[in-house]
Write a protein that holds these residues in place. Structure first.
Motif, PDB file in Angstrom:
ATOM      1  N   ASN A 143       1.318 -53.265 -52.629  1.00  0.00           N
ATOM      2  CA  ASN A 143       0.078 -52.873 -53.296  1.00  0.00           C
ATOM      3  C   ASN A 143      -1.168 -53.571 -52.773  1.00  0.00           C
ATOM      4  O   ASN A 143      -2.222 -53.483 -53.390  1.00  0.00           O
ATOM      5  N   PRO A 186      -2.517 -47.083 -56.765  1.00  0.00           N
ATOM      6  CA  PRO A 186      -3.780 -47.632 -56.287  1.00  0.00           C
ATOM      7  C   PRO A 186      -4.880 -47.650 -57.330  1.00  0.00           C
ATOM      8  O   PRO A 186      -5.832 -48.375 -57.207  1.00  0.00           O
ATOM      9  N   THR A 197       1.472 -50.699 -58.861  1.00  0.00           N
ATOM     10  CA  THR A 197       1.612 -50.194 -57.502  1.00  0.00           C
ATOM     11  C   THR A 197       0.779 -48.945 -57.265  1.00  0.00           C
ATOM     12  O   THR A 197       0.474 -48.618 -56.140  1.00  0.00           O
TER      13      THR A 197
END
Length: 512
Positions: free
Chosen positions: A463, A377, A375
């Motif tokens: 995500n 980035p 999750t």
């Protein structure tokens, strides 16, 4: 006079005669081919030549200036060669220059002509500006600022080349983004202490807000930014004292750092610029560097390669990845936007060793989902998967292991920052389009005659991982598509729709 009885053929793989180049760093890939029939008199003598020679001659289309550049490059065991040419050092960035490329190896030669053409004023409507962020009352040596800005300038041009190469390989031509100009210093209102106390999401929000409200940059909606934080600080002594040299612990002791992209800003820390080259001639050497990183002094983000070359590959790959988010790309399991951005070095180097790096995937969810990525980035949570070394070997042997998946390439090829604009026609028609989602009939509709649908993705809300994607084909014998009925499988909780038209308009539907 022939030096031997060899018979060779020089083949250039990624450049056609007459091709137009809009970016200033040019990658040339090719092969030295050997004949499949016996040589005269059954000669078996091995060729002693080990290098290819390129002579690049230029002649300005609008002036009587001419020049010549000569480069040598080694040939790999299988006859492959890769050359990097920095056209920016030899041509005016504002002119058209006809370039003649003369290749020679042993007793054979090959010639190509290409045209370097600077991006015209219409292409400059959508641009990417590099920035070096300094903090309020921060004292940064002028030499360091100059050095880091030069590194950022060079490597952003290299990223520009990477995008062009990948889109050409995907069949969309040599499209890429336009760089607005040299790296500029941007002074933040935040102090170094305030920066060190914030996480990367807060840093992104604060710097993005400052850019939006700045008098120099805030009023231009057609400008995106790639920025590096100058005051990133690494506490190597604390890492050494802990005895924990994992990436997670290194990241805890790295303050004022980010690797985060989206919207109009891709933001990074400057701590890893130590491994970046400052000149084009040093790029391939830096990728190949096996010098070990001293973790008591410098941070390591190389996906556990622990070398300067690994740091350069992973952190430059991260720039390609995060800039991709600013161009509306989601996450994918494989490729640049997923598990493959560590391998950018393989695009430019020869005879690469197979690297069994930890995959940047932390879990798998519902059966039909390809994969669930971290999750965070930047995919910083790492865990080894069950992929065998043999699988990795075959994958890397047959490809550069660095590519945009098809859906990502489609988005980039039609994106406003990559499209070849003809005047303002596209923008004048933009107001005619209205992209909507019809929940009753489960369909996406583009209500504009000039804006047919091009691609639809179903992405995870957490995500932005792409679960399903649909490329809507049209052409000479196929009607343009303005309404698309989504399959039942595409309707997912905690997912959103990303919609792209052929004219580069995008729309996100959080509820569908």
């Amino acid at each position: 006079m022939n030096r031997c009885m060899c018979e060779h053929r020089i083949e250039v793989d990624n450049l056609d005669n007459g091709e137009i180049i809009n970016h200033t760093i040019l990658l040339i890939k090719g092969h030295i081919r050997q004949p499949r029939f016996p040589l005269p008199n059954n000669t078996t003598k091995k060729c002693v030549e080990e290098q290819l020679v390129l002579r690049l001659r230029q002649q300005s289309v609008h002036a009587d200036s001419a020049g010549e550049l000569q480069q040598h490059t080694p040939i790999s065991r299988n006859g492959q060669f890769k050359l990097l040419c920095d056209l920016g050092q030899h041509v005016s960035l504002a002119e058209e220059v006809q370039l003649q490329l003369d290749f020679s190896f042993c007793n054979t030669s090959h010639q190509l002509e290409i045209l370097y053409k600077a991006a015209d004023s219409s292409n400059k409507k959508y641009r990417l500006q590099p920035l070096y962020i300094t903090c309020s009352k921060q004292s940064v040596p002028e030499e360091l600022v100059h050095e880091n800005c030069e590194k950022i300038n060079l490597n952003l041009r290299l990223v520009q080349c990477i995008y062009a190469e990948q889109l050409r390989t995907a069949g969309f031509g040599r499209r890429t983004f336009t760089i607005n100009g040299d790296c500029q210093v941007f002074e933040s209102n935040l102090s170094c202490e305030e920066v060190w106390q914030q996480n990367e999401k807060d840093l992104w929000q604060n710097f993005a807000q400052e850019l939006l409200t700045s008098s120099n940059w805030g009023e231009d909606s057609k400008l995106k930014f790639v920025a590096f934080i100058s005051c990133t600080r690494y506490d190597g002594a604390a890492v050494a004292a802990s005895g924990d040299f994992s990436y997670a612990n290194i990241r805890i002791h790295l303050k004022g750092h980010a690797a985060l992209g989206g919207g109009g800003l891709a933001l990074f820390g400057a701590a890893y610029l130590f491994a970046w080259p400052q000149t084009c001639n040093a790029i391939q050497t830096c990728f190949g560097s096996t010098k070990e990183v001293d973790l008591t002094e410098l941070p390591d983000d190389s996906n556990y390669r622990r070398t300067y070359g690994g740091v350069y590959a992973t952190t430059l790959g991260a720039v390609v990845h995060e800039i991709g988010h600013t161009f509306d790309l989601g996450h994918t399991q494989d490729g640049v936007m997923g598990n493959g951005f560590d391998y950018v070095n393989r695009v430019f180097t020869l005879d690469n060793l197979t690297e069994h790096l930890p995959d940047r995937i932390i879990q798998h969810v519902a059966p039909k989902v390809i994969a669930q990525v971290a999750t965070r980035p930047r995919f910083t949570q790492l865990k080894r998967t069950t992929n065998s070394f043999l699988d990795k070997y075959h994958e890397q042997k047959t490809s550069d292991s660095f590519y945009f998946t098809r859906n990502c390439a489609v988005i980039l090829a039609h994106h406003k920052w990559f499209r070849i604009h003809n005047g303002s026609a596209d923008e004048e028609r933009a107001g005619d389009a209205e992209i909507t989602y019809d929940a009753v009939n489960n369909c996406v509709i583009s209500a504009g005659d000039n804006h047919p649908l091009c691609l639809i993705e179903v992405r995870c809300m957490d995500n932005s991982l792409v679960k399903y994607w649909y490329e809507l084909q049209s052409g000479k014998d196929i009607d343009e598509i303005y309404t698309f009925h989504l399959p039942k499988e595409a309707h997912e909780e905690n997912h959103y729709l990303f919609v792209l038209t052929k004219t580069g308009l995008t729309k996100r539907f959080n509820e569908y």
